[in-house]
Design a protein around this motif. Structure first.
Motif, PDB file in Angstrom:
ATOM      1  N   THR A 181       0.833  -1.195   0.000  1.00  0.00           N
ATOM      2  CA  THR A 181       0.000   0.000   0.000  1.00  0.00           C
ATOM      3  C   THR A 181       0.871   1.249   0.000  1.00  0.00           C
ATOM      4  O   THR A 181       2.051   1.202   0.357  1.00  0.00           O
ATOM      5  CB  THR A 181      -0.933   0.034   1.225  1.00  0.00           C
ATOM      6  N   ALA A 182       0.284   2.356  -0.408  1.00  0.00           N
ATOM      7  CA  ALA A 182       0.946   3.661  -0.352  1.00  0.00           C
ATOM      8  C   ALA A 182       0.089   4.583   0.505  1.00  0.00           C
ATOM      9  O   ALA A 182      -1.146   4.542   0.424  1.00  0.00           O
ATOM     10  CB  ALA A 182       1.103   4.240  -1.758  1.00  0.00           C
ATOM     11  N   THR A 183       0.739   5.383   1.327  1.00  0.00           N
ATOM     12  CA  THR A 183       0.011   6.239   2.253  1.00  0.00           C
ATOM     13  C   THR A 183       0.412   7.695   2.063  1.00  0.00           C
ATOM     14  O   THR A 183       1.599   8.031   2.081  1.00  0.00           O
ATOM     15  CB  THR A 183       0.282   5.831   3.715  1.00  0.00           C
ATOM     16  N   ASP A 184      -0.585   8.545   1.871  1.00  0.00           N
ATOM     17  CA  ASP A 184      -0.399   9.989   1.873  1.00  0.00           C
ATOM     18  C   ASP A 184      -0.926  10.520   3.202  1.00  0.00           C
ATOM     19  O   ASP A 184      -1.992  10.097   3.653  1.00  0.00           O
ATOM     20  CB  ASP A 184      -1.185  10.655   0.735  1.00  0.00           C
ATOM     21  N   THR A 185      -0.200  11.443   3.803  1.00  0.00           N
ATOM     22  CA  THR A 185      -0.631  12.003   5.081  1.00  0.00           C
ATOM     23  C   THR A 185      -0.895  13.491   4.914  1.00  0.00           C
ATOM     24  O   THR A 185      -0.075  14.207   4.331  1.00  0.00           O
ATOM     25  CB  THR A 185       0.417  11.775   6.177  1.00  0.00           C
ATOM     26  N   VAL A 186      -2.041  13.937   5.405  1.00  0.00           N
ATOM     27  CA  VAL A 186      -2.503  15.308   5.223  1.00  0.00           C
ATOM     28  C   VAL A 186      -2.462  16.027   6.574  1.00  0.00           C
ATOM     29  O   VAL A 186      -3.052  15.554   7.552  1.00  0.00           O
ATOM     30  CB  VAL A 186      -3.934  15.341   4.652  1.00  0.00           C
ATOM     31  N   PHE A 187      -1.767  17.152   6.615  1.00  0.00           N
ATOM     32  CA  PHE A 187      -1.628  17.925   7.840  1.00  0.00           C
ATOM     33  C   PHE A 187      -2.233  19.316   7.644  1.00  0.00           C
ATOM     34  O   PHE A 187      -1.985  19.962   6.617  1.00  0.00           O
ATOM     35  CB  PHE A 187      -0.157  18.076   8.222  1.00  0.00           C
ATOM     36  N   PHE A 188      -2.983  19.776   8.644  1.00  0.00           N
ATOM     37  CA  PHE A 188      -3.622  21.095   8.594  1.00  0.00           C
ATOM     38  C   PHE A 188      -2.976  22.047   9.600  1.00  0.00           C
ATOM     39  O   PHE A 188      -2.387  21.615  10.599  1.00  0.00           O
ATOM     40  CB  PHE A 188      -5.119  20.985   8.892  1.00  0.00           C
TER      41      PHE A 188
END
Length: 275
Positions: A181-188
């Motif tokens: 799997t590939a994971t993108d992480t989103v930070f605000f």
């Protein structure tokens, strides 16, 4: 009709840059306008030539678009030089549209698409205006100055990037893991985050994925989707484009911009919310 804009370089091979952006905008039912920052002689095998436009002509194109259209959201791609970045940032300071920055630095074949001395201008002039930044791991390392080897490094790099004034950073994980799997992480900017996990596709046909993902975010934001919704739906768009390749060209082939509509946007992105 929702109007969106791409400020980027032209890809004569049609898989990335302005061409990929406009295809994405069209598929997602927005009206795409464009400002061309550079001409490239390019195909799936590499970049054979780069001819940047002048900052003055970039400004003239931007002024022409903004004088006539109500642009809801826009993205930047290949900006190439300090002078072009400063010009783009100066004009965007007067706009209220969502700004998505894809920090295009290196082409798939290894050609430099951003001059080394332009990174400072990117960090100090453009990123403070950005709604969203979408770097891959190598780009995030250059922007943040953090060497990324693990999840903690991703967090540290994202924190530094947010300190530059970006409201949201999507840390794309395609270069990071060698897993199924590939994971993108989103930070605000408010400290919240979430991750998106998708199946890793074993393919060389990934030319233009970064352009396509950022332009999909732009289109969804332009249509009034929330930021969270826009990022997740854009992930579906680019994942389907990768999973159903066109199989054209002799190198890193383009993604399939038709796939999202043909498959009615049906794709399960595993979203993991964090507190």
């Amino acid at each position: 009709m929702d109007v969106v804009l791409t400020i980027a370089g032209s890809d004569s091979g049609g898989g990335a840059g302005i061409q990929a952006d406009l295809k994405t905008f069209q598929e997602l039912k927005t009206f795409g306008t464009s400002v061309i920052t550079a001409l490239t002689a390019q195909n799936t095998c590499g970049v054979q030539g780069i001819y940047p436009t002048t900052p003055e002509f970039v400004a003239q194109q931007m002024t022409s678009v903004f004088q006539d259209f109500n642009v809801k959201a826009l993205k930047t791609g290949m900006l190439f030089s300090t002078e072009i970045i400063e010009t783009v940032a100066r004009i965007l300071q007067q706009q209220t549209a969502h700004i998505i920055v894809d920090p295009v630095m290196i082409a798939k074949g290894g050609a430099a698409l951003l001059q080394d001395d332009a990174v400072h201008a990117l960090n100090t002039k453009l990123l403070p205006l950005a709604t969203v930044l979408t770097p891959n791991i190598p780009e995030a390392e250059v922007i943040s100055g953090v060497k990324i080897r693990n999840e903690q490094d991703i967090f540290n790099a994202a924190k530094r990037i947010l300190q530059l004034g970006v409201k949201c950073v999507v840390m794309k994980g395609g270069h990071f893991e060698e897993a199924d799997t590939a994971t993108d992480t989103v930070f605000f900017e408010n400290g919240s985050s979430f991750s998106m996990e998708t199946k890793r596709i074993n393919t060389k046909h990934t030319h233009g994925t970064g352009c396509t993902f950022s332009s999909a975010i732009t289109a969804f934001l332009g249509r009034g989707f929330t930021l969270h919704e826009s990022i997740v739906e854009a992930k579906k768009f680019v994942q389907l484009a990768i999973e159903h390749p066109l199989n054209i060209g002799h190198g890193h082939g383009p993604t399939n911009h038709f796939a999202y509509q043909e498959l009615r946007g049906i794709y399960e992105v595993m979203v993991h919310e964090t507190k």
